[in-house]
Scaffold this motif. Structure first.
Motif, PDB file in Angstrom:
ATOM      1  N   THR A 116      -1.434   1.758 -11.745  1.00 33.61           N
ATOM      2  CA  THR A 116      -1.247   1.654 -10.295  1.00 33.61           C
ATOM      3  C   THR A 116      -0.438   2.827  -9.763  1.00 33.61           C
ATOM      4  O   THR A 116      -0.785   3.433  -8.749  1.00 33.61           O
ATOM      5  CB  THR A 116      -0.562   0.330  -9.932  1.00 33.61           C
ATOM      6  OG1 THR A 116      -1.355  -0.758 -10.414  1.00 33.61           O
ATOM      7  CG2 THR A 116      -0.380   0.199  -8.431  1.00 33.61           C
ATOM      8  N   LYS A 119      -2.437   6.134  -9.861  1.00 31.37           N
ATOM      9  CA  LYS A 119      -3.382   6.206  -8.751  1.00 31.37           C
ATOM     10  C   LYS A 119      -2.652   6.443  -7.431  1.00 31.37           C
ATOM     11  O   LYS A 119      -3.116   7.207  -6.579  1.00 31.37           O
ATOM     12  CB  LYS A 119      -4.199   4.913  -8.668  1.00 31.37           C
ATOM     13  CG  LYS A 119      -5.156   4.685  -9.825  1.00 31.37           C
ATOM     14  CD  LYS A 119      -6.265   5.708  -9.852  1.00 31.37           C
ATOM     15  CE  LYS A 119      -7.424   5.291 -10.768  1.00 31.37           C
ATOM     16  NZ  LYS A 119      -7.032   5.029 -12.149  1.00 31.37           N
ATOM     17  N   ARG A 152      -8.353  -3.735  -6.376  1.00 34.62           N
ATOM     18  CA  ARG A 152      -6.936  -4.054  -6.124  1.00 34.62           C
ATOM     19  C   ARG A 152      -6.190  -2.862  -5.523  1.00 34.62           C
ATOM     20  O   ARG A 152      -5.175  -3.045  -4.845  1.00 34.62           O
ATOM     21  CB  ARG A 152      -6.251  -4.514  -7.415  1.00 34.62           C
ATOM     22  CG  ARG A 152      -6.607  -5.939  -7.821  1.00 34.62           C
ATOM     23  CD  ARG A 152      -5.651  -6.474  -8.878  1.00 34.62           C
ATOM     24  NE  ARG A 152      -5.658  -5.670 -10.084  1.00 34.62           N
ATOM     25  CZ  ARG A 152      -6.494  -5.844 -11.108  1.00 34.62           C
ATOM     26  NH1 ARG A 152      -7.417  -6.802 -11.059  1.00 34.62           N
ATOM     27  NH2 ARG A 152      -6.407  -5.074 -12.181  1.00 34.62           N
ATOM     28  N   LEU A 153      -6.679  -1.655  -5.767  1.00 34.96           N
ATOM     29  CA  LEU A 153      -6.066  -0.479  -5.141  1.00 34.96           C
ATOM     30  C   LEU A 153      -6.283  -0.490  -3.629  1.00 34.96           C
ATOM     31  O   LEU A 153      -5.539   0.152  -2.893  1.00 34.96           O
ATOM     32  CB  LEU A 153      -6.664   0.802  -5.717  1.00 34.96           C
ATOM     33  CG  LEU A 153      -6.375   1.147  -7.166  1.00 34.96           C
ATOM     34  CD1 LEU A 153      -7.189   2.367  -7.573  1.00 34.96           C
ATOM     35  CD2 LEU A 153      -4.884   1.389  -7.394  1.00 34.96           C
ATOM     36  N   LEU A 192      -0.012  -0.528  -1.797  1.00 35.31           N
ATOM     37  CA  LEU A 192       0.388  -0.034  -3.111  1.00 35.31           C
ATOM     38  C   LEU A 192       1.901   0.126  -3.220  1.00 35.31           C
ATOM     39  O   LEU A 192       2.495  -0.172  -4.256  1.00 35.31           O
ATOM     40  CB  LEU A 192      -0.297   1.302  -3.397  1.00 35.31           C
ATOM     41  CG  LEU A 192      -1.812   1.243  -3.617  1.00 35.31           C
ATOM     42  CD1 LEU A 192      -2.365   2.645  -3.823  1.00 35.31           C
ATOM     43  CD2 LEU A 192      -2.148   0.369  -4.816  1.00 35.31           C
ATOM     44  N   ARG A 195       3.332  -3.211  -3.916  1.00 30.65           N
ATOM     45  CA  ARG A 195       3.103  -3.589  -5.317  1.00 30.65           C
ATOM     46  C   ARG A 195       4.037  -2.880  -6.269  1.00 30.65           C
ATOM     47  O   ARG A 195       4.456  -3.440  -7.283  1.00 30.65           O
ATOM     48  CB  ARG A 195       1.652  -3.293  -5.710  1.00 30.65           C
ATOM     49  CG  ARG A 195       0.634  -4.268  -5.168  1.00 30.65           C
ATOM     50  CD  ARG A 195      -0.759  -3.896  -5.601  1.00 30.65           C
ATOM     51  NE  ARG A 195      -0.922  -3.912  -7.045  1.00 30.65           N
ATOM     52  CZ  ARG A 195      -2.013  -3.484  -7.680  1.00 30.65           C
ATOM     53  NH1 ARG A 195      -3.031  -3.017  -6.981  1.00 30.65           N
ATOM     54  NH2 ARG A 195      -2.084  -3.531  -8.994  1.00 30.65           N
TER      55      ARG A 195
END
Length: 199
Positions: A116, A119, A152-153, A192, A195
């Protein structure tokens, strides 16, 4: 607008440091990629030696010189261990667009924050430093785990490219295409960041 010209660069986060992929990464990259499951859906065959990894890196450097790719080593910052690799590819300067791909992580780093954050760093650099208007991601249609991770991104599914790529073993795969545009980026960035605990 500034020139859209992706070049090798170091991108640093909390868990991850992305650094330009070099020949001296080959032994650690070979060790990190020994699990056959890593290569299950990849286009290229698993390398059988450090020398084969060096050849892959040399080819990536040639693509960088040609202006079509920018490869990175993914380093786990707390341990200093090389965990995998990723790259910018399909760089289209006139269209201010590129792809993030050739991404894999060693099993011990999968299902952690590393992918994650890697990215996030690549997307943030593409949209905020380079001025991209589109970043796309692709995966084998059969790779449900990768497809869910891309979703999910915050990337949007754009369809299936039928019989799009031929794997090293001769299998002609259908490819799932996803993308994030500059219009999507503010919401994707916020998601993001939350997260990753950066909200």
């Amino acid at each position: 607008m500034p020139l859209f010209d992706p070049q090798p660069v170091v991108l640093t986060g909390t868990q991850v440091r992305l650094e330009p992929l070099q020949l001296n990464h080959a032994p650690a990259l070979f060790a990190a990629g020994r699990d056959p499951e890593i290569h299950r859906y990849l286009i290229d065959p698993p390398p059988g030696s450090v020398a084969e990894v060096e050849a892959v890196i040399a080819a990536a450097h040639a693509a960088t010189a040609a202006g079509t790719q920018v490869p990175f080593a993914i380093v786990h910052r707390p341990s200093g261990r090389l965990g995998g690799t990723t790259r910018y590819l399909d760089i289209r300067r006139r269209d201010r667009a590129l792809e993030i791909g050739y991404t894999w992580l060693a099993p011990e780093f999968q299902r952690t924050a590393m992918n994650t954050e890697a990215k996030f760093l690549l997307l943030r650099h593409a949209f905020e430093a380079l001025g991209a208007v589109r970043v796309q991601l692709k995966t084998d249609e059969r790779n449900e785990r990768s497809r869910r991770a891309i979703e999910r991104l915050g990337a949007r599914f754009e369809g299936i490219l039928r019989k799009y790529q031929t794997r090293w073993d001769g299998y002609v795969r259908n490819t799932a295409l996803f993308a994030i545009t500059d219009d999507d980026w503010p919401a994707v960035r916020a998601r993001l960041a939350e997260r990753l605990g950066r909200a």
